[in-house]
Motif scaffolding. Structure first.
Motif, PDB file in Angstrom:
ATOM      1  N   PHE A 111       0.049  93.980  -6.233  1.00  0.00           N
ATOM      2  CA  PHE A 111      -0.843  94.309  -7.343  1.00  0.00           C
ATOM      3  C   PHE A 111      -1.001  93.056  -8.190  1.00  0.00           C
ATOM      4  O   PHE A 111      -0.111  92.673  -8.938  1.00  0.00           O
ATOM      5  N   THR A 112      -2.132  92.368  -8.029  1.00  0.00           N
ATOM      6  CA  THR A 112      -2.375  91.097  -8.703  1.00  0.00           C
ATOM      7  C   THR A 112      -3.706  91.131  -9.448  1.00  0.00           C
ATOM      8  O   THR A 112      -4.515  92.045  -9.261  1.00  0.00           O
ATOM      9  N   GLU A 113      -3.933  90.098 -10.253  1.00  0.00           N
ATOM     10  CA  GLU A 113      -5.222  89.960 -10.934  1.00  0.00           C
ATOM     11  C   GLU A 113      -6.361  89.844  -9.921  1.00  0.00           C
ATOM     12  O   GLU A 113      -7.426  90.405 -10.120  1.00  0.00           O
ATOM     13  N   GLU A 114      -6.100  89.110  -8.822  1.00  0.00           N
ATOM     14  CA  GLU A 114      -7.128  88.958  -7.796  1.00  0.00           C
ATOM     15  C   GLU A 114      -7.509  90.302  -7.194  1.00  0.00           C
ATOM     16  O   GLU A 114      -8.672  90.565  -6.924  1.00  0.00           O
ATOM     17  N   LEU A 115      -6.511  91.154  -6.981  1.00  0.00           N
ATOM     18  CA  LEU A 115      -6.786  92.483  -6.441  1.00  0.00           C
ATOM     19  C   LEU A 115      -7.679  93.267  -7.394  1.00  0.00           C
ATOM     20  O   LEU A 115      -8.641  93.910  -6.969  1.00  0.00           O
ATOM     21  N   LEU A 116      -7.373  93.191  -8.685  1.00  0.00           N
ATOM     22  CA  LEU A 116      -8.192  93.904  -9.673  1.00  0.00           C
ATOM     23  C   LEU A 116      -9.612  93.351  -9.731  1.00  0.00           C
ATOM     24  O   LEU A 116     -10.569  94.112  -9.828  1.00  0.00           O
ATOM     25  N   GLU A 117      -9.738  92.028  -9.661  1.00  0.00           N
ATOM     26  CA  GLU A 117     -11.059  91.410  -9.754  1.00  0.00           C
ATOM     27  C   GLU A 117     -11.879  91.591  -8.482  1.00  0.00           C
ATOM     28  O   GLU A 117     -13.078  91.842  -8.539  1.00  0.00           O
ATOM     29  N   GLN A 118     -11.237  91.463  -7.328  1.00  0.00           N
ATOM     30  CA  GLN A 118     -11.957  91.469  -6.060  1.00  0.00           C
ATOM     31  C   GLN A 118     -12.088  92.856  -5.452  1.00  0.00           C
ATOM     32  O   GLN A 118     -12.998  93.097  -4.676  1.00  0.00           O
ATOM     33  N   GLY A 119     -11.184  93.731  -5.741  1.00  0.00           N
ATOM     34  CA  GLY A 119     -11.134  95.018  -5.066  1.00  0.00           C
ATOM     35  C   GLY A 119     -10.300  94.902  -3.806  1.00  0.00           C
ATOM     36  O   GLY A 119     -10.033  93.800  -3.315  1.00  0.00           O
ATOM     37  N   VAL A 120      -9.883  96.021  -3.279  1.00  0.00           N
ATOM     38  CA  VAL A 120      -8.960  96.032  -2.144  1.00  0.00           C
ATOM     39  C   VAL A 120      -9.580  95.442  -0.887  1.00  0.00           C
ATOM     40  O   VAL A 120      -8.963  94.603  -0.224  1.00  0.00           O
ATOM     41  N   THR A 121     -10.801  95.840  -0.543  1.00  0.00           N
ATOM     42  CA  THR A 121     -11.357  95.391   0.734  1.00  0.00           C
ATOM     43  C   THR A 121     -11.591  93.889   0.756  1.00  0.00           C
ATOM     44  O   THR A 121     -11.252  93.221   1.742  1.00  0.00           O
ATOM     45  N   LEU A 122     -12.148  93.335  -0.310  1.00  0.00           N
ATOM     46  CA  LEU A 122     -12.392  91.891  -0.342  1.00  0.00           C
ATOM     47  C   LEU A 122     -11.068  91.138  -0.385  1.00  0.00           C
ATOM     48  O   LEU A 122     -10.884  90.151   0.325  1.00  0.00           O
ATOM     49  N   ASN A 123     -10.126  91.597  -1.196  1.00  0.00           N
ATOM     50  CA  ASN A 123      -8.819  90.943  -1.283  1.00  0.00           C
ATOM     51  C   ASN A 123      -8.129  90.944   0.070  1.00  0.00           C
ATOM     52  O   ASN A 123      -7.566  89.927   0.497  1.00  0.00           O
ATOM     53  N   LEU A 124      -8.171  92.058   0.770  1.00  0.00           N
ATOM     54  CA  LEU A 124      -7.569  92.161   2.096  1.00  0.00           C
ATOM     55  C   LEU A 124      -8.259  91.214   3.080  1.00  0.00           C
ATOM     56  O   LEU A 124      -7.601  90.483   3.825  1.00  0.00           O
ATOM     57  N   ALA A 125      -9.581  91.190   3.072  1.00  0.00           N
ATOM     58  CA  ALA A 125     -10.329  90.331   3.986  1.00  0.00           C
ATOM     59  C   ALA A 125      -9.998  88.859   3.753  1.00  0.00           C
ATOM     60  O   ALA A 125      -9.777  88.103   4.707  1.00  0.00           O
ATOM     61  N   ILE A 126      -9.950  88.444   2.502  1.00  0.00           N
ATOM     62  CA  ILE A 126      -9.630  87.050   2.180  1.00  0.00           C
ATOM     63  C   ILE A 126      -8.218  86.713   2.636  1.00  0.00           C
ATOM     64  O   ILE A 126      -7.980  85.678   3.255  1.00  0.00           O
ATOM     65  N   HIS A 127      -7.278  87.591   2.358  1.00  0.00           N
ATOM     66  CA  HIS A 127      -5.886  87.348   2.753  1.00  0.00           C
ATOM     67  C   HIS A 127      -5.761  87.231   4.276  1.00  0.00           C
ATOM     68  O   HIS A 127      -5.123  86.308   4.777  1.00  0.00           O
ATOM     69  N   LEU A 128      -6.376  88.145   4.986  1.00  0.00           N
ATOM     70  CA  LEU A 128      -6.283  88.127   6.448  1.00  0.00           C
ATOM     71  C   LEU A 128      -6.950  86.885   7.037  1.00  0.00           C
ATOM     72  O   LEU A 128      -6.434  86.282   7.970  1.00  0.00           O
ATOM     73  N   PHE A 129      -8.096  86.488   6.476  1.00  0.00           N
ATOM     74  CA  PHE A 129      -8.760  85.286   6.974  1.00  0.00           C
ATOM     75  C   PHE A 129      -7.927  84.045   6.658  1.00  0.00           C
ATOM     76  O   PHE A 129      -7.717  83.193   7.520  1.00  0.00           O
ATOM     77  N   ARG A 130      -7.445  83.934   5.431  1.00  0.00           N
ATOM     78  CA  ARG A 130      -6.655  82.765   5.020  1.00  0.00           C
ATOM     79  C   ARG A 130      -5.424  82.581   5.908  1.00  0.00           C
ATOM     80  O   ARG A 130      -5.020  81.465   6.202  1.00  0.00           O
ATOM     81  N   ASN A 131      -4.850  83.677   6.368  1.00  0.00           N
ATOM     82  CA  ASN A 131      -3.643  83.610   7.185  1.00  0.00           C
ATOM     83  C   ASN A 131      -3.930  83.599   8.686  1.00  0.00           C
ATOM     84  O   ASN A 131      -3.017  83.708   9.492  1.00  0.00           O
ATOM     85  N   GLY A 132      -5.215  83.494   9.052  1.00  0.00           N
ATOM     86  CA  GLY A 132      -5.574  83.371  10.457  1.00  0.00           C
ATOM     87  C   GLY A 132      -5.454  84.647  11.265  1.00  0.00           C
ATOM     88  O   GLY A 132      -5.436  84.615  12.490  1.00  0.00           O
ATOM     89  N   VAL A 133      -5.420  85.774  10.580  1.00  0.00           N
ATOM     90  CA  VAL A 133      -5.291  87.054  11.279  1.00  0.00           C
ATOM     91  C   VAL A 133      -6.643  87.524  11.806  1.00  0.00           C
ATOM     92  O   VAL A 133      -6.714  88.127  12.877  1.00  0.00           O
ATOM     93  N   VAL A 134      -7.708  87.247  11.058  1.00  0.00           N
ATOM     94  CA  VAL A 134      -9.054  87.662  11.478  1.00  0.00           C
ATOM     95  C   VAL A 134      -9.991  86.462  11.441  1.00  0.00           C
ATOM     96  O   VAL A 134      -9.739  85.463  10.768  1.00  0.00           O
ATOM     97  N   THR A 135     -11.074  86.575  12.167  1.00  0.00           N
ATOM     98  CA  THR A 135     -12.109  85.546  12.170  1.00  0.00           C
ATOM     99  C   THR A 135     -12.950  85.666  10.905  1.00  0.00           C
ATOM    100  O   THR A 135     -12.867  86.650  10.166  1.00  0.00           O
ATOM    101  N   LEU A 136     -13.796  84.676  10.711  1.00  0.00           N
ATOM    102  CA  LEU A 136     -14.706  84.686   9.571  1.00  0.00           C
ATOM    103  C   LEU A 136     -15.618  85.912   9.609  1.00  0.00           C
ATOM    104  O   LEU A 136     -15.790  86.613   8.604  1.00  0.00           O
TER     105      LEU A 136
END
Length: 107
Positions: free
Chosen positions: A41-66
């Protein structure tokens, strides 16, 4: 992303807490199958919402493609690329030597 078995949670609750405090997501499994996703539970989560925050995290960590990240975030690819750029997350990760070689092969 740290992974915890459901049976491990009693003994490893401190590890789960530290994982969240470090800003990392945690996958909780049951019989080696994904069960829950722990999202800090972070400021980024509040600002971005769950789906965008999850997508960014997964992409940044190389779990999903762009493209997959954009689908998870439910935004057009160009918008997802812009969002990553505003956070300083590179969308292309090529070794400069490979890029030079590729460019030479085009000519």
């Amino acid at each position: 992303m740290e992974t915890f078995g459901i049976r491990d949670l009693r003994e490893r609750s401190g590890d789960l807490t530290r994982t969240a405090e470090s800003g990392q997501m945690a996958l909780i499994t049951c019989r080696d199958k994904p069960l829950l996703l722990g999202i800090p539970f972070t400021e980024e989560l509040l600002e971005q919402g769950v789906t965008l925050n999850l997508a960014i995290h997964l992409f940044r960590n190389g779990v999903v493609t762009l493209a997959k990240g954009a689908r998870i975030a439910r935004v057009p690819l160009a918008d997802f690329i812009r969002m990553l750029g505003t956070q300083g997350i590179p969308v292309v990760d090529h070794d400069p030597e490979d890029l030079d070689s590729d460019l030479e092969n085009l000519g």
